[in-house]
Design an enzyme around this catalytic site. Sequence first.
Site, PDB file in Angstrom:
ATOM      1  N   LYS A  47      10.020 -19.084  12.213  1.00 55.56           N
ATOM      2  CA  LYS A  47       9.740 -20.006  13.320  1.00 55.56           C
ATOM      3  C   LYS A  47       9.938 -21.451  12.874  1.00 55.56           C
ATOM      4  O   LYS A  47      10.454 -22.281  13.587  1.00 55.56           O
ATOM      5  CB  LYS A  47       8.276 -19.802  13.762  1.00 55.56           C
ATOM      6  CG  LYS A  47       8.152 -19.455  15.218  1.00 55.56           C
ATOM      7  CD  LYS A  47       6.771 -19.434  15.797  1.00 55.56           C
ATOM      8  CE  LYS A  47       5.674 -18.786  15.048  1.00 55.56           C
ATOM      9  NZ  LYS A  47       4.490 -18.509  15.806  1.00 55.56           N
ATOM     10  N   LYS A 107       2.596  -2.212  13.877  1.00 52.81           N
ATOM     11  CA  LYS A 107       1.864  -1.080  14.498  1.00 52.81           C
ATOM     12  C   LYS A 107       1.553  -1.326  15.961  1.00 52.81           C
ATOM     13  O   LYS A 107       1.555  -0.390  16.766  1.00 52.81           O
ATOM     14  CB  LYS A 107       0.576  -0.756  13.734  1.00 52.81           C
ATOM     15  CG  LYS A 107      -0.357  -1.918  13.493  1.00 52.81           C
ATOM     16  CD  LYS A 107      -0.141  -2.499  12.123  1.00 52.81           C
ATOM     17  CE  LYS A 107      -0.699  -3.885  12.013  1.00 52.81           C
ATOM     18  NZ  LYS A 107      -1.092  -4.259  10.684  1.00 52.81           N
ATOM     19  N   GLU A 131       6.991   2.843   7.533  1.00 51.28           N
ATOM     20  CA  GLU A 131       5.962   3.177   6.538  1.00 51.28           C
ATOM     21  C   GLU A 131       4.855   2.122   6.467  1.00 51.28           C
ATOM     22  O   GLU A 131       3.672   2.453   6.357  1.00 51.28           O
ATOM     23  CB  GLU A 131       6.614   3.319   5.147  1.00 51.28           C
ATOM     24  CG  GLU A 131       5.671   3.764   4.064  1.00 51.28           C
ATOM     25  CD  GLU A 131       5.094   5.155   4.342  1.00 51.28           C
ATOM     26  OE1 GLU A 131       5.844   6.122   4.303  1.00 51.28           O
ATOM     27  OE2 GLU A 131       3.869   5.252   4.609  1.00 51.28           O
ATOM     28  N   LYS A 207      -2.958   2.067  14.628  1.00 49.40           N
ATOM     29  CA  LYS A 207      -2.553   2.910  13.485  1.00 49.40           C
ATOM     30  C   LYS A 207      -2.925   4.375  13.730  1.00 49.40           C
ATOM     31  O   LYS A 207      -2.168   5.278  13.385  1.00 49.40           O
ATOM     32  CB  LYS A 207      -3.214   2.397  12.208  1.00 49.40           C
ATOM     33  CG  LYS A 207      -2.658   1.038  11.773  1.00 49.40           C
ATOM     34  CD  LYS A 207      -3.521   0.409  10.712  1.00 49.40           C
ATOM     35  CE  LYS A 207      -2.944  -0.896  10.207  1.00 49.40           C
ATOM     36  NZ  LYS A 207      -3.852  -1.647   9.365  1.00 49.40           N
ATOM     37  N   GLY A 304      -1.794  -6.562   2.305  1.00 48.46           N
ATOM     38  CA  GLY A 304      -1.438  -7.505   1.249  1.00 48.46           C
ATOM     39  C   GLY A 304       0.060  -7.563   1.020  1.00 48.46           C
ATOM     40  O   GLY A 304       0.804  -6.635   1.359  1.00 48.46           O
TER      41      GLY A 304
HETATM   42  P1  NAP Z   1       2.687 -13.428   8.989  1.00 48.81           P
HETATM   43  O1  NAP Z   1       2.301 -13.712   7.597  1.00 48.81           O
HETATM   44  O2  NAP Z   1       1.996 -14.137  10.083  1.00 48.81           O
HETATM   45  O3  NAP Z   1       4.267 -13.656   9.131  1.00 48.81           O
HETATM   46  C1  NAP Z   1       4.940 -13.601  10.356  1.00 48.81           C
HETATM   47  C2  NAP Z   1       6.337 -14.181  10.172  1.00 48.81           C
HETATM   48  O4  NAP Z   1       7.057 -14.022  11.361  1.00 48.81           O
HETATM   49  C3  NAP Z   1       6.360 -15.661   9.810  1.00 48.81           C
HETATM   50  O5  NAP Z   1       7.318 -15.898   8.825  1.00 48.81           O
HETATM   51  C4  NAP Z   1       6.759 -16.344  11.117  1.00 48.81           C
HETATM   52  O6  NAP Z   1       7.543 -17.522  10.912  1.00 48.81           O
HETATM   53  C5  NAP Z   1       7.625 -15.283  11.745  1.00 48.81           C
HETATM   54  N1  NAP Z   1       7.581 -15.334  13.202  1.00 48.81           N
HETATM   55  C6  NAP Z   1       6.549 -15.039  14.010  1.00 48.81           C
HETATM   56  N2  NAP Z   1       6.881 -15.185  15.301  1.00 48.81           N
HETATM   57  C7  NAP Z   1       8.174 -15.600  15.315  1.00 48.81           C
HETATM   58  C8  NAP Z   1       9.100 -15.946  16.336  1.00 48.81           C
HETATM   59  N3  NAP Z   1       8.771 -15.899  17.631  1.00 48.81           N
HETATM   60  N4  NAP Z   1      10.339 -16.317  15.964  1.00 48.81           N
HETATM   61  C9  NAP Z   1      10.691 -16.380  14.665  1.00 48.81           C
HETATM   62  N5  NAP Z   1       9.863 -16.072  13.649  1.00 48.81           N
HETATM   63  C10 NAP Z   1       8.617 -15.687  13.967  1.00 48.81           C
HETATM   64  O7  NAP Z   1       2.542 -11.862   9.305  1.00 48.81           O
HETATM   65  P2  NAP Z   1       2.462 -10.665   8.251  1.00 48.81           P
HETATM   66  O8  NAP Z   1       1.065 -10.527   7.766  1.00 48.81           O
HETATM   67  O9  NAP Z   1       3.566 -10.774   7.283  1.00 48.81           O
HETATM   68  O10 NAP Z   1       2.680  -9.409   9.246  1.00 48.81           O
HETATM   69  C11 NAP Z   1       3.960  -9.064   9.696  1.00 48.81           C
HETATM   70  C12 NAP Z   1       3.892  -7.677  10.345  1.00 48.81           C
HETATM   71  O11 NAP Z   1       3.454  -6.732   9.380  1.00 48.81           O
HETATM   72  C13 NAP Z   1       2.878  -7.576  11.491  1.00 48.81           C
HETATM   73  O12 NAP Z   1       3.357  -6.663  12.440  1.00 48.81           O
HETATM   74  C14 NAP Z   1       1.634  -7.013  10.804  1.00 48.81           C
HETATM   75  O13 NAP Z   1       0.782  -6.334  11.693  1.00 48.81           O
HETATM   76  C15 NAP Z   1       2.277  -6.072   9.835  1.00 48.81           C
HETATM   77  N6  NAP Z   1       1.490  -5.730   8.635  1.00 48.81           N
HETATM   78  C16 NAP Z   1       0.892  -6.704   7.914  1.00 48.81           C
HETATM   79  C17 NAP Z   1       0.216  -6.362   6.744  1.00 48.81           C
HETATM   80  C18 NAP Z   1      -0.447  -7.403   5.877  1.00 48.81           C
HETATM   81  O14 NAP Z   1      -1.063  -7.028   4.872  1.00 48.81           O
HETATM   82  N7  NAP Z   1      -0.360  -8.683   6.199  1.00 48.81           N
HETATM   83  C19 NAP Z   1       0.168  -5.029   6.348  1.00 48.81           C
HETATM   84  C20 NAP Z   1       0.797  -4.055   7.123  1.00 48.81           C
HETATM   85  C21 NAP Z   1       1.463  -4.419   8.272  1.00 48.81           C
HETATM   86  P3  NAP Z   1       6.954 -18.843  10.170  1.00 48.81           P
HETATM   87  O15 NAP Z   1       6.666 -18.388   8.771  1.00 48.81           O
HETATM   88  O16 NAP Z   1       8.047 -19.836  10.220  1.00 48.81           O
HETATM   89  O17 NAP Z   1       5.731 -19.210  10.928  1.00 48.81           O
HETATM   90  N1  HSE Z   2      -4.687  -6.575   9.186  1.00 49.68           N
HETATM   91  C1  HSE Z   2      -4.321  -5.304   8.659  1.00 49.68           C
HETATM   92  C2  HSE Z   2      -5.466  -4.737   7.837  1.00 49.68           C
HETATM   93  C3  HSE Z   2      -3.094  -5.448   7.805  1.00 49.68           C
HETATM   94  O1  HSE Z   2      -6.394  -5.486   7.514  1.00 49.68           O
HETATM   95  O2  HSE Z   2      -5.460  -3.550   7.542  1.00 49.68           O
HETATM   96  C4  HSE Z   2      -2.536  -4.131   7.348  1.00 49.68           C
HETATM   97  O3  HSE Z   2      -2.008  -3.412   8.412  1.00 49.68           O
END
Ligand code: NAP
Ligand code: HSE
Length: 431
Positions: A47, A107, A131, A207, A304
Amino acid sequence: MTKDKIKIGIMGFGTVGTGAYEILRKNEDALKKQIGAAIIVEKILVKDLNKKRAVFVPDELLTTNADDILENTEIDIVVELMGGVEPAYSYIIKALDNCKHIVTANKELLAKKGNAVFEIADKKGLAVEFEASVCGGVPVIKAFRRTLNTDRINRIMGIVNGTTNYILTKMAEEGSDYEEVLEEAKAKGYAETDPTADVEGYDAAYKMAILASIGFHMNVDINKVSREGISNISKRDIEYGKDLGWTIKLIGMAQEIDGKVEVGVSPMMLPAAHPMATVGGVNNAVFVNSESVGELMFYGPGAGQMPTGNSVASDIVEIAKQIALGNKQLLDCDCNENKEFMDEVHSCYYIRMDVENRPGVFAKIAGVFGNFEVSLESVLQKKTKGESAEIVLITSKVNEKSLKKAVDSIKALDVVNQVFNVIRVEGNGMN
Ligand code: NAP
Ligand code: HSE
């Protein structure tokens, strides 16, 4: 036709995106040998181009224009790591229309729109791998889709949200304050952008819908998944639980009984000796009962940057191997069984309330439970403060609907000051 370069576009470069990128970069040579082709990151959608990133990335890879990926004919795999339903869903559909395979960790999108995504992917003969969408770094999806697909699963019990497990563990072990631990979980990158999704059980419900879909081979309507989070759990409930030999966890439950399926998420008291009760911190676990294998438990980091990044990288490699070999051994959702949702759930319950401290009160309460055919297993009274007393009741296994009606009637009794909490208990109530 074989290929020696597999090109990918990553949409989203936050916690998970940077983790997956770093793993592909660090293991570039080893993966090239495994796949027989190099994985090339062609473009990364973000973004904000000026944001500081957790890993080094050449500026020219970053873009804010989704079509640099979606319309790029060189790109074979689109890796969606943005989160949320829109615009992620529209981007995935456009990517499929343009014949790109999909990897996603999203998810919410899969639980709400998975059917449409799989239908298009199926028609086009494209892969959708996910996954990282359940249990972060724990390879539970591949185990369900590639190994347990030959078994009949009866019950799936999951601690599938790292943030809430981290909070409950810290509250139980260190007596920490709820808000303080939630801030820590956010800082460590565990929590969703809006942590309400974690603490109110939405994330766990998504999930569980995914696990139930692939575990029971059915389409699970997310609107039929019952959901309750942990925001109502207090230190008192945790203390009472400890006294009773129980640990409180946010449990996702999916079970099939007589062809009917129940899927839901709620806080639950588990006997301390239950394998799921020992799952602490950000760790996740999925406990499966199936006909042939029996009991099986998957355990590990549920969120993470690097654990989740690894699950994404492994999905990319899986598809890349197929592309490199020029064959298609793709998996669809396999959600072709028609099963009804269960409308009668039975469980034991823990109920904590504040009542008048005088003779006859308990008889009144027990009478109401009796009217609704809720029988009680035990009663505890620990705290009296003058005219009021805090009591905890444990029910036998009862019909949830009857229990809810009984609790509503009890709330209306003049001798009951407040019902603080009603929590499901795993097993037979008493250990
Ligand atoms: P995050 O840290 O908030 O990262 C989201 C990324 O997407 C950022 O780089 C953001 O850009 C970009 N983005 C968001 N909306 C956008 C748009 N409209 N146009 C262009 N870019 C956009 O999220 P995350 O924790 O990595 O999670 C990503 C996915 O993985 C989610 O579906 C989450 O539920 C899933 N997930 C997360 C974890 C975890 O541990 N965090 C674990 C399992 C699954 P900017 O950086 O420029 O803002
Ligand atoms: N927010 C989610 C959690 C990230 O705490 O389990 C992993 O899906």
